[in-house]
Write an enzyme that holds these catalytic residues in place. Structure first.
Site, PDB file in Angstrom:
ATOM      1  N   CYS A  16       7.785  10.069 -40.757  1.00  0.00           N
ATOM      2  CA  CYS A  16       8.272   9.252 -39.642  1.00  0.00           C
ATOM      3  C   CYS A  16       9.589   8.570 -40.010  1.00  0.00           C
ATOM      4  CB  CYS A  16       7.215   8.218 -39.273  1.00  0.00           C
ATOM      5  SG  CYS A  16       7.753   7.097 -37.978  1.00  0.00           S
TER       6      CYS A  16
ATOM      7  N   CYS B 176       9.990   4.970 -38.737  1.00  0.00           N
ATOM      8  CA  CYS B 176       9.165   3.978 -39.450  1.00  0.00           C
ATOM      9  C   CYS B 176       9.750   3.682 -40.832  1.00  0.00           C
ATOM     10  CB  CYS B 176       7.737   4.482 -39.672  1.00  0.00           C
ATOM     11  SG  CYS B 176       6.996   5.313 -38.290  1.00  0.00           S
ATOM     12  N   ASP B 177      10.192   4.715 -41.545  1.00  0.00           N
ATOM     13  CA  ASP B 177      10.538   4.554 -42.968  1.00  0.00           C
ATOM     14  C   ASP B 177      12.026   4.681 -43.276  1.00  0.00           C
ATOM     15  OD1 ASP B 177       7.801   4.344 -43.404  1.00  0.00           O
ATOM     16  OD2 ASP B 177       7.563   6.510 -43.666  1.00  0.00           O
TER      17      ASP B 177
END
Ligand code: NAP
Length: 332
Positions: A156, A159-160
């Site tokens: 992701c 997200c990261d």
């Protein structure tokens, strides 16, 4: 006993919740995560949903959920462990008879089918089920991937990605998600490699044009990743050119795997017909081979997996639920 239980709160599940509420059905939506939206939450920007150009994926998920909340849809955070058919006795109005005056005598017991949904928060019962569990990230299955998941290997980018600001990353895949990830990462990373196994991207043309215009993105064609290198933390990837057989080591700080999705259909595989990849076999009406179970969104076998088709699936599935409940005479 609910009329319908919707499993999943991505675009398909939320759309089904809204349509069920408006149809006057007693409906419950079960969601594994307390934040609704499904895969949309991991999308930086959605630019192809009519009327909401350029919306951030998280905001879109919130908007969908607010709509459902505004109508008073019922939600429960719970992970579904199993779905089983069950038969129960119900009383149904007999054919009118002039002699029968007592209320009890006017009803006869019938066997009706329903479903028992076992979750980590207890058991729920419904006359019909809409499966809208969506899909999960596919894995590469190469050495180093599992060991370094969360230590440089990610599924992701939104997200990261922030952990890799100013660093060098690689995205593996050639679909919409891979290209969107590369575009997103290029905003903060020093350099992004997009590694694709063919000489042509699968992603939408508009995304292809954008990624190819970015000076800090380099596409490595006809190449597969054979191993993710590192000692507890990603340090590089071993690559192989599938046309020439040439091998190379690419030093990177992070690897983003975007090689497609797999249906999250594990809990249904034993009772509903699925295709060899695990997608639930159902037409646009969401009707499966099991009366009372309907499929909507990415979990369904279909050609085009988009937010707009998931939303449409949710509506169609509820239409089918209503027809089923009427036919089976198990509506209120
Ligand atoms: P996808 O479209 O299935 O693309 C997967 C990519 O990974 C393909 O390029 C595939 O290569 C490659 N791949 C698969 N297995 C591989 C392996 N073992 N090693 C190396 N490469 C591998 O999946 P997605 O990008 O996750 O998208 C999922 C669905 O959501 C799609 O239907 C997509 O259109 C949709 N989506 C739409 C949007 C949007 O409209 N904005 C955004 C995100 C997702 P090949 O090309 O050679 O098969």
């Amino acid at each position: 006993m609910y009329d319908v239980i919707i499993i999943g709160s991505g675009p398909a599940g939320l759309s089904a919740s809204v349509y069920a509420k408006r149809a006057g059905l007693k409906a419950l939506t079960l969601e594994k995560n307390p934040v609704s939206g499904g895969q949309v939450l991991n999308t930086y920007e959605v630019d192809n949903y009519l009327g909401l150009p350029g919306i951030n994926g998280f905001d879109m998920g919130m908007k969908f959920r607010e709509h459902a909340d505004g109508l008073g849809c019922e939600f429960q955070t719970a992970e579904v462990l199993s779905v089983c058919k069950e038969h129960r006795e119900e009383k149904q109005l007999k054919a009118a008879s002039v002699n029968e005056t007592a209320v009890d005598a006017a009803f006869e017991p019938v066997r009706a089918q329903g479903f028992m949904i076992e979750t980590d928060e207890g058991v729920f019962r419904a006359k019909a089920v809409v499966a809208a569990m969506g899909a999960v990230h596919a894995k590469l299955g190469i050495p180093g991937e599992e060991e370094m998941a969360g230590r440089g290997v990610s599924y992701c980018a939104t997200c990261d990605g922030a952990f890799f600001r100013g660093k060098v990353t690689a995205v593996i895949g050639g679909g919409d998600v891979a290209v969107e990830d590369a575009i997103f990462l290029a905003r903060g990373c020093e350099k992004v490699y997009l590694i694709h196994r063919r000489d042509e991207l699968r992603a939408a043309k508009i995304l292809q044009e954008e990624v190819m215009s970015l000076p800090n993105v380099e596409i490595i064609w006809d190449t597969v990743a054979e191993k993710i290198e590192g000692n507890g933390q990603v340090e590089g990837i071993s690559l192989k050119n599938v046309k020439t057989g040439d091998k190379m080591e690419l030093p990177v700080d992070g690897v983003f795997v975007a090689v497609g999705i797999l249906p999250d259909s594990e809990i249904l595989k034993e009772i509903v017909n699925c295709d060899p990849k695990g997608y639930v076999l159902a037409g646009e009406d969401g009707v499966t081979d099991v009366p009372g179970i309907f499929a909507a969104g990415d979990i369904r076998s279909k050609k085009l997996r988009q937010i707009v088709t998931a939303v449409a699936d949710g509506a169609s599935a509820i239409q089918s639920v209503q027809e089923y409940l009427l036919q089976a005479k198990i509506t209120k």
